[in-house]
Design a protein around this motif. Sequence first.
Motif, PDB file in Angstrom:
ATOM      1  N   TRP A 273       0.804  -1.219   0.000  1.00 52.58           N
ATOM      2  CA  TRP A 273       0.000   0.000   0.000  1.00 52.58           C
ATOM      3  C   TRP A 273       0.840   1.274   0.000  1.00 52.58           C
ATOM      4  O   TRP A 273       0.475   2.231  -0.669  1.00 52.58           O
ATOM      5  CB  TRP A 273      -0.951  -0.021   1.194  1.00 52.58           C
ATOM      6  CG  TRP A 273      -2.076  -1.001   1.060  1.00 52.58           C
ATOM      7  CD1 TRP A 273      -2.091  -2.125   0.276  1.00 52.58           C
ATOM      8  CD2 TRP A 273      -3.336  -0.961   1.717  1.00 52.58           C
ATOM      9  NE1 TRP A 273      -3.275  -2.794   0.411  1.00 52.58           N
ATOM     10  CE2 TRP A 273      -4.064  -2.095   1.299  1.00 52.58           C
ATOM     11  CE3 TRP A 273      -3.918  -0.105   2.636  1.00 52.58           C
ATOM     12  CZ2 TRP A 273      -5.345  -2.368   1.753  1.00 52.58           C
ATOM     13  CZ3 TRP A 273      -5.199  -0.370   3.092  1.00 52.58           C
ATOM     14  CH2 TRP A 273      -5.906  -1.487   2.650  1.00 52.58           C
ATOM     15  N   PRO A 274       1.934   1.355   0.738  1.00 52.95           N
ATOM     16  CA  PRO A 274       2.717   2.594   0.697  1.00 52.95           C
ATOM     17  C   PRO A 274       3.247   2.935  -0.689  1.00 52.95           C
ATOM     18  O   PRO A 274       3.179   4.094  -1.110  1.00 52.95           O
ATOM     19  CB  PRO A 274       3.855   2.309   1.687  1.00 52.95           C
ATOM     20  CG  PRO A 274       3.273   1.332   2.656  1.00 52.95           C
ATOM     21  CD  PRO A 274       2.404   0.460   1.821  1.00 52.95           C
ATOM     22  N   VAL A 275       3.792   1.969  -1.418  1.00 57.27           N
ATOM     23  CA  VAL A 275       4.285   2.243  -2.770  1.00 57.27           C
ATOM     24  C   VAL A 275       3.130   2.610  -3.695  1.00 57.27           C
ATOM     25  O   VAL A 275       3.232   3.547  -4.494  1.00 57.27           O
ATOM     26  CB  VAL A 275       5.058   1.026  -3.315  1.00 57.27           C
ATOM     27  CG1 VAL A 275       5.361   1.205  -4.800  1.00 57.27           C
ATOM     28  CG2 VAL A 275       6.348   0.826  -2.544  1.00 57.27           C
ATOM     29  N   ALA A 276       2.020   1.893  -3.584  1.00 61.91           N
ATOM     30  CA  ALA A 276       0.857   2.213  -4.412  1.00 61.91           C
ATOM     31  C   ALA A 276       0.347   3.614  -4.112  1.00 61.91           C
ATOM     32  O   ALA A 276      -0.026   4.355  -5.033  1.00 61.91           O
ATOM     33  CB  ALA A 276      -0.251   1.192  -4.174  1.00 61.91           C
ATOM     34  N   SER A 277       0.345   4.004  -2.855  1.00 64.48           N
ATOM     35  CA  SER A 277      -0.096   5.354  -2.499  1.00 64.48           C
ATOM     36  C   SER A 277       0.866   6.403  -3.035  1.00 64.48           C
ATOM     37  O   SER A 277       0.441   7.474  -3.486  1.00 64.48           O
ATOM     38  CB  SER A 277      -0.210   5.478  -0.971  1.00 64.48           C
ATOM     39  OG  SER A 277      -1.150   4.554  -0.453  1.00 64.48           O
ATOM     40  N   ALA A 278       2.168   6.110  -2.991  1.00 67.06           N
ATOM     41  CA  ALA A 278       3.146   7.040  -3.552  1.00 67.06           C
ATOM     42  C   ALA A 278       2.948   7.199  -5.056  1.00 67.06           C
ATOM     43  O   ALA A 278       3.048   8.309  -5.601  1.00 67.06           O
ATOM     44  CB  ALA A 278       4.561   6.550  -3.247  1.00 67.06           C
ATOM     45  N   VAL A 279       2.646   6.107  -5.736  1.00 65.79           N
ATOM     46  CA  VAL A 279       2.368   6.176  -7.177  1.00 65.79           C
ATOM     47  C   VAL A 279       1.135   7.034  -7.439  1.00 65.79           C
ATOM     48  O   VAL A 279       1.107   7.848  -8.364  1.00 65.79           O
ATOM     49  CB  VAL A 279       2.181   4.755  -7.750  1.00 65.79           C
ATOM     50  CG1 VAL A 279       1.720   4.816  -9.197  1.00 65.79           C
ATOM     51  CG2 VAL A 279       3.474   3.964  -7.649  1.00 65.79           C
TER      52      VAL A 279
END
Length: 306
Positions: A273-279
């Motif tokens: 989720w953190p990487v997806a949110s950053a994207v």
Amino acid sequence: MSKTSPGFGNWLQSRWQSVVSGIPFIWLLLFFLAPFFIVLKISLAESIIASPPFTRLLDWSDGGLPSLKVSIDNFAYMWEDSLYVRTYLSSLKIAFISTVLCLLIGYPMAYAIIRAEGNTKYILLLLIILPFWTSFLLRVYSWMGLLADQGTLNSFLVWIGVIDRPIRLLYSQFAVYVGIVYTYLPFMILPLYANMEKLDMSLQEAAADLGAKPTAGFFTVTLPLTLPGIIAGSLLVFIPATGEFVIPDLLGGGNVLMIGRVLYSEFNANHDWPVASAVAIALVIVLVVPMMLYHKVQAAEASRES
């Protein structure tokens, strides 16, 4: 019978105007800013195997004052992995080309609707709006049937002798372009129609009387006056097309890189989720910042003209 004083009436009217104008701001606060800050908070966390699968920004484990744990590794990871950069560029390219195609197709259609007489104009508008009466997914699935190897389009081309055997149309960039243009074409036509409806058609006649040919009259009179409609329609197509997921997934079959597909994979398949949110945050910045700069320049030009 007492009458309301003018001062109280003006106060009540100003209060009512404040309430009415405040409703859109409350709507934006609840359905845009609040989710945006939630996603931003997740993008600054670290991925862990838990539920939810990310760390807290405020750590209360010491029992005293909370400590703030912020990580920008997720944003750095996007630039280290070329997949995300290539996906961003691919999404922007597909959205840009689709927007240009919608403009090239939608501008003549909007102009034809404006020039139509009587009830024909309203019938043409109804035909533009009619697809919205059916399910979006149903329309995309219909294109899958049309573009399949043994689908309607390939069968027709073989029947008339244009091709000897079916060609690959589905699960390609061509199918994605067809789906996006078909889906978002009304969003280009309707702003253009609303803008052209306000045009004074006598200006074209005046340009012709002054010796301008039809082509010159279009590029010097009609096109500049319809520029606001072109910009509005282009934004309504380009922004949602950039983050499109359903069309690339169904018509592209996973073979076309777009950021919506990557977001889905990061959230559901990788559970990162953190990487997806950053994207997602990076995508919002890419789309919103140019719009804010454009509106700032437009407001500056309007103030100079006034």
